[in-house]
Design an enzyme around this catalytic site. Structure first.
Site, PDB file in Angstrom:
ATOM      1  N   TYR A 329      65.161 -27.056 -32.936  1.00 60.09           N
ATOM      2  CA  TYR A 329      65.050 -26.009 -31.821  1.00 60.09           C
ATOM      3  C   TYR A 329      63.829 -25.906 -30.788  1.00 60.09           C
ATOM      4  CZ  TYR A 329      63.090 -23.963 -36.506  1.00 60.09           C
ATOM      5  OH  TYR A 329      62.583 -23.801 -37.506  1.00 60.09           O
ATOM      6  N   CYS A 356      68.248 -42.442 -36.106  1.00 61.02           N
ATOM      7  CA  CYS A 356      69.212 -42.811 -35.010  1.00 61.02           C
ATOM      8  C   CYS A 356      69.753 -41.470 -34.544  1.00 61.02           C
ATOM      9  CB  CYS A 356      70.360 -43.623 -35.614  1.00 61.02           C
ATOM     10  SG  CYS A 356      69.830 -45.134 -36.364  1.00 61.02           S
TER      11      CYS A 356
END
Ligand SMILES: *Cc1c(COP(=O)(O)O)cnc(C)c1O
Length: 432
Positions: A329, A356
């Site tokens: 967030y 990744c």
């Protein structure tokens, strides 16, 4: 951010953080018991001791570990749990069951049974089927259960929409709609296996403004009055949740707890006096505000990639796997090079994680001294919802956690081993 240094190193609760990184490895979480206790003492002084019949329940999801729960218990606080795993952690920390409150918007039958068997102090009902479910389990076990209803007070909060919870369109809580809530109240009053105590709300998190809390208190008190008028039933407890903001970066200006609790209590006390109503117990459930600022995380800088005229990426040996909040967030953090803590900032870099995912960026555009491979990057205010949200993505190990107290430092969570990462995995016969 304010911090102490010694010999150019960042000090945390009397401990040299560079030495901690060397001794325990990185990524490493470091929690200051001293700072956690200071927050608890502020709550004791300005809330618990100031008002009658009030309690603090630490929202354990912010940082649920055995050692943390011991600290909370020593403070005489209660505990909020939301799952079997958090309840189990509390049980294993010998937390008194009567002081545990169970929240959760989808408690399973097994979780409810476990909570009732253990004898938790409160179950906060969050869905329409839950009273009957609790009653059925309690009946089988010949017990009665103290319950509150979590209501959605329909207040808008000034925080990221991903962490606001009090609006009507929410997966949390029961709307204050007479057609929905009142049959539930009627049912709870008439069901002998449950003891209906009152209402709970939690309007959101990381709030710097008390308006949402105060509006919600007014709404809850109106409801208390309505319940008295409609059912001749006296509410005995109100739970105002948590959500009090903390400092992640210099842009955050958190308020003391009393900025929230004093006017909320004033409203309650005024209401009781005006309505000739016995003062209900009042509970707050802070999580983040007790533990966030007490925690830092330490990472070692690895690869450095300079894109001329564009950006300089410095990579750390962890990232979203030990702190997913920036990716989840857009949470912002700040930090320093713990081994160059007195050095002036000379360059702007972006601190990136090793997972990744492109969103695995810990801090974007931060001013630091010259960054070199092997430097230790310390991120401030990672104590809440960092370790507790850690994952094994990319099969990275969950980091170790150290607790400090005035120069002492001890491991409270060991670093996960590679064997532990795959310990539950099996290869089926037909693949062999
Ligand atoms: C998460 C949560 C809290 C704690 O919120 P903070 O913002 O960490 O203080 C309290 N009560 C409930 C029901 C929660 O879900």
């Amino acid at each position: 951010m304010e911090f102490e240094t010694q010999n150019g190193h960042l000090m945390w609760d009397g401990c040299d953080t560079v030495a901690l990184a060397e001794k325990f490895g990185t990524p490493l979480y470091v929690f200051s018991q001293t700072m956690i206790e200071e927050k608890c003492q502020e709550l004791q002084r300005d809330f618990v001791e100031k008002y009658e019949n009030v309690r603090v329940a630490f929202a354990s999801k912010a940082f649920s570990t055995l050692a943390m729960l011991k600290i909370v218990q020593q403070q005489g606080f209660s505990l909020d749990v939301v799952s079997d795993g958090e309840l189990y952690t509390a049980i294993k920390a010998d937390f008194p069951a009567a002081h545990i409150e169970m929240n959760g918007n989808n408690k399973s039958i097994e979780e409810l049974a476990m909570a009732i068997d253990y004898g938790v102090g409160r179950i906060i009902v969050d869905s329409l089927q839950e009273v009957d479910l609790i009653a059925a389990i309690a009946k089988e076990k010949n017990k009665t259960v103290d319950i509150l209803f979590r209501i959605t007070p329909e207040v808008n909060v000034q925080t990221h929409s991903f962490i606001s919870t009090g609006q009507k369109d929410s997966k949390f809580g029961i709307p204050i709609d007479e057609a929905i809530l009142f049959p539930q109240i009627q049912n709870a009053i008439e069901t002998p296996e449950v003891n209906f105590l009152g209402f709970h709300f939690h309007v959101g998190s990381q709030l710097f403004d008390n308006h949402a809390h105060l509006s919600a208190v007014t709404i809850a008190l109106d409801l208390v009055k309505l319940v008295k008028a409609s059912f001749d039933y006296t509410i005995k407890e109100l739970n105002f949740g948590g959500g009090f903001g903390v400092q992640y970066t210099d842009a955050d200006q958190p308020k003391p707890f009393s900025y929230f609790t004093d006017p909320m209590m004033e409203k309650v006390l005024e209401f009781c006096e005006a309505e000739q109503f016995p003062q209900p117990a009042v509970v707050i459930e802070p999580g983040r505000s007790i533990v966030a600022e007490a925690g830092i995380s330490l990472h070692t800088i690895g690869a450095i990639k300079e894109l001329p005229g564009l950006r300089k990426y410095v990579s750390i040996d962890g990232g979203m796997t030990d702190n997913i909040r920036p990716g989840l967030y857009e949470a912002e953090y700040t930090g320093i090079l713990a081994n160059k803590a007195d050095d002036a900032a000379v360059e702007k870099v972006t601190v990136s994680g090793k997972a990744c995912e492109s969103t695995d960026i810990l801090v974007k555009d931060i001013e630091l001294p010259t960054v070199e491979t092997g430097d230790i990057f310390a991120t401030f205010s990672t104590g809440a919802y960092g370790f507790s949200m850690a994952s094994n993505y990319n099969k990275l190990a969950i980091p170790a956690v150290v607790l400090t107290k005035a120069g002492q430092a001890e491991i409270i969570v060991k670093r996960q081993t590679l064997d532990q990462i795959i310990q539950n995995e099996e290869i089926p016969e037909f693949l062999k």
